[in-house]
Design a protein around this motif. Structure first.
Motif, mmCIF file in Angstrom:
data_model
loop_
_atom_site.group_PDB
_atom_site.id
_atom_site.type_symbol
_atom_site.label_atom_id
_atom_site.label_comp_id
_atom_site.label_asym_id
_atom_site.label_seq_id
_atom_site.Cartn_x
_atom_site.Cartn_y
_atom_site.Cartn_z
ATOM 1 N N VAL A 106 -54.305 4.126 -0.409
ATOM 2 C CA VAL A 106 -54.586 3.901 0.821
ATOM 3 C C VAL A 106 -53.673 4.713 1.778
ATOM 4 N N LEU A 107 -54.090 5.216 2.718
ATOM 5 C CA LEU A 107 -53.065 6.033 3.710
ATOM 6 C C LEU A 107 -53.624 6.297 5.066
ATOM 7 N N LEU A 108 -52.493 6.692 5.946
ATOM 8 C CA LEU A 108 -53.042 7.028 7.207
ATOM 9 C C LEU A 108 -53.863 8.476 7.383
ATOM 10 N N LEU A 109 -54.852 8.348 7.974
ATOM 11 C CA LEU A 109 -55.438 9.639 8.022
ATOM 12 C C LEU A 109 -54.495 10.982 8.836
ATOM 13 N N PRO A 110 -54.282 12.136 8.111
ATOM 14 C CA PRO A 110 -53.530 12.879 9.131
ATOM 15 C C PRO A 110 -54.186 13.407 10.328
ATOM 16 N N VAL A 111 -53.456 13.423 11.452
ATOM 17 C CA VAL A 111 -53.988 13.907 12.650
ATOM 18 C C VAL A 111 -54.380 15.378 12.578
ATOM 19 N N SER A 112 -53.594 16.266 11.839
ATOM 20 C CA SER A 112 -54.052 17.711 11.690
ATOM 21 C C SER A 112 -55.429 17.976 10.950
ATOM 22 N N ILE A 113 -56.088 17.065 10.337
ATOM 23 C CA ILE A 113 -57.459 17.430 9.619
ATOM 24 C C ILE A 113 -58.512 17.246 10.322
ATOM 25 N N ARG A 134 -63.311 -1.285 17.978
ATOM 26 C CA ARG A 134 -63.164 0.051 19.085
ATOM 27 C C ARG A 134 -62.779 1.439 18.280
ATOM 28 N N PHE A 135 -63.415 2.597 18.686
ATOM 29 C CA PHE A 135 -63.161 3.906 18.356
ATOM 30 C C PHE A 135 -63.846 4.048 17.092
ATOM 31 N N PRO A 136 -65.023 3.321 16.748
ATOM 32 C CA PRO A 136 -65.658 3.443 15.469
ATOM 33 C C PRO A 136 -65.837 4.629 14.977
ATOM 34 N N ASP A 137 -65.965 5.742 15.976
ATOM 35 C CA ASP A 137 -66.540 6.967 15.135
ATOM 36 C C ASP A 137 -65.466 8.100 15.274
ATOM 37 N N PHE A 138 -64.243 7.859 15.644
ATOM 38 C CA PHE A 138 -63.429 8.786 15.701
ATOM 39 C C PHE A 138 -62.981 9.677 14.677
ATOM 40 N N LYS A 139 -63.220 9.031 13.191
ATOM 41 C CA LYS A 139 -63.010 9.461 11.978
ATOM 42 C C LYS A 139 -64.286 9.536 11.275
ATOM 43 N N LEU A 222 -57.840 17.643 26.291
ATOM 44 C CA LEU A 222 -57.228 18.399 25.369
ATOM 45 C C LEU A 222 -58.672 19.120 24.740
ATOM 46 N N ASN A 223 -59.783 18.599 24.386
ATOM 47 C CA ASN A 223 -60.689 19.179 24.010
ATOM 48 C C ASN A 223 -61.525 20.192 24.778
ATOM 49 N N ASN A 379 -59.355 7.400 25.369
ATOM 50 C CA ASN A 379 -59.148 8.524 24.631
ATOM 51 C C ASN A 379 -60.333 9.232 23.721
ATOM 52 N N LYS A 380 -60.612 10.353 23.645
ATOM 53 C CA LYS A 380 -61.818 10.885 22.955
ATOM 54 C C LYS A 380 -61.166 11.420 21.840
ATOM 55 N N GLN A 381 -62.066 11.435 20.770
ATOM 56 C CA GLN A 381 -61.808 12.122 19.559
ATOM 57 C C GLN A 381 -61.410 13.759 19.729
ATOM 58 N N GLN A 382 -60.596 14.325 19.364
ATOM 59 C CA GLN A 382 -60.293 15.615 19.301
ATOM 60 C C GLN A 382 -61.391 16.264 18.051
ATOM 61 N N THR A 383 -61.990 17.134 18.959
ATOM 62 C CA THR A 383 -62.916 17.916 18.398
ATOM 63 C C THR A 383 -62.579 18.870 17.203
#
Length: 432
Positions: A106-113, A134-139, A222-223, A379-383
């Motif tokens: 188990v790990l935190l998802l890297p922000v740069s991937i 909340r934010f279900p589809d970010f990742k 940002l997007n 906040n919106k998920q970064q594309t």
């Protein structure tokens, strides 16, 4: 210095290789287009054994809080042992570990991937985990979700009310000019007006991408950078945000010994009143209280980034957590995530807002924050396009590294020119 340079180069190479990490290692990974349909089913896995959890919460490991969560989980799942590995520089260190696939269970998802690469490293999470979340589809990728938010938060000024009273400040500042005036009074009264945590680096993201992505009222700031060659300008939100940070340092309104990492010390200073303010998320409130502050002495208000009447505030997810594709204990890993996010008490213990949209927070400091009537910007998920350009430009968003360099730059305009040069070339190389 040479070791540091080698480490920087290694991370840069890894970021470049990331979208096709299998090619960097001669090891086949699943095709992202094929993984979603295969992975929705819950695979049968071991129900016992050791679960290896990787996290950025070194403080909670050392304080024993994580151990308490693990004990409860182990009692509910006999034969299971939960072990934690903490990283003080998770953003960069996890990229190195990702390249070796030694990422535990188990790990935190890297922000740069990029999201398109998630199926190569993470297992899908079932739909039932995301009910009211909340934010279900970010990742997610192709409709399949790979990470769930560990918490939700907003960003503002965490402050010590006794420090304000000692400096003769009767009400929180609602404009930038009033904020500077409050800082001057706090300094004159012998306190550190705002503890920036410049040396820790990661808190500096507040003065860059975090503020930029909400202060204009758009969660897509940002997007939208992918559409221009020169997004870093003195006369836009980037210039405004970084200039405020530079002003605070130039006027001596922040801590001395800027290059030392004094994050843990800073919490005690704010708790005691030696320092008066943080510019961080509401999650920092509980950490200051845990450092010895009376909860009634700690307040929270929106950051007055200009002299206007309208005040925006961010509503953002914290880190996302997921199951390693290389775990031998995937079913148990999913159980841990469900427990950790929804049952362990981590969200409340850490001062986050509930991940479950049906729940309300009883955090009194957040009620104070709401009383100032900010307009929340979700906040919106970064594309993937943004992530691709950022990686090719070598700009480590959410690490604080480049913000530290911008704040220290003698000429911010020239520093922005360098970032724009790299960004423009990355856009050209990405054909965006």
């Amino acid at each position: 210095m040479r070791k540091q340079w080698k480490r920087i180069m290694l991370i840069a190479v890894l970021l470049i290789c990331l979208p096709a990490a299998a090619g960097c290692r001669d090891t086949k990974v699943s095709d992202p287009d094929e993984t979603p349909e295969q992975g929705i089913q819950e695979p049968e896995g071991q129900t016992g054994g050791t679960l290896h959890v990787m996290t950025n919460r070194v403080d909670l490991i050392e304080s024993g809080v994580m151990g308490k969560y693990a004990k409860r989980f182990e009692q509910e799942n006999p034969g299971v042992k939960v072990e934690f590995e903490g990283f003080t520089d998770y953003t960069n260190d996890i990229m190195v570990r990702l390249s070796t696939r030694e990422i535990g269970d188990v790990l935190l998802l890297p922000v740069s991937i990029a999201n398109k690469d998630l199926p190569s490293y993470f297992e899908p999470l079932g739909p039932s985990m995301f009910t009211h979340v909340r934010f279900p589809d970010f990742k997610s990728y192709h409709g399949v979700r790979y990470g769930i938010a560990t918490g939700s938060s907003t960003i503002g000024i965490v402050y010590n009310k006794k420090s304000f009273a000692k400096a003769g400040i009767r009400e929180v500042p609602h404009t930038l000019d009033a904020f500077y005036e409050a800082c001057a009074k706090l300094k004159a009264a012998g306190m550190i007006p705002l503890y920036m945590n410049y040396g820790a680096k990661w808190p500096l993201q507040q003065w860059g991408e975090n503020m930029v992505n909400y202060m204009s009222g758009s969660g897509d700031a940002l997007n939208n950078m992918v559409n221009v060659d020169e997004p870093f300008r003195l006369n836009n939100s980037w210039g405004q945000a970084v200039s405020i940070a530079k002003t605070l340092i130039n006027r001596g309104y922040v801590e001395d010994h800027l290059f030392s990492n004094t994050w843990e010390i800073s919490k005690s200073k704010l708790a005691s009143g030696e320092a008066a303010m943080y510019f961080l998320g509401n999650w920092a409130i509980q950490q200051v209280i845990d450092a010895g502050a009376d909860p009634e002495d700690i307040g929270f208000f929106p950051f007055p980034y200009d002299n206007g009447k309208q005040r925006y505030a961010a509503l953002t997810p914290d880190w996302f957590i997921g199951v390693s594709k290389f775990s031998a204990n995937k079913e148990l890993a999913r159980k841990w995530i469900e427990f950790y996010v929804k049952e362990s008490g981590y969200v409340n213990d850490s001062g986050f807002l509930p991940v479950d949209a049906t729940q309300q927070t009883n955090l009194p400091q957040f009620q104070e924050f709401l009383s100032y009537e900010p307009v929340f910007v979700e906040n919106k998920q970064q594309t993937d396009e943004f992530v691709e350009i950022a990686n090719k430009a070598g700009i480590s968003f959410w690490s604080g590294d480049y913000i530290q360099e911008l704040i220290a730059a003698p000429d911010l305009g020239k520093a922005f020119q360098d970032l724009n040069r790299r960004w423009k070339q990355a856009r050209k190389d990405s054909k965006i």
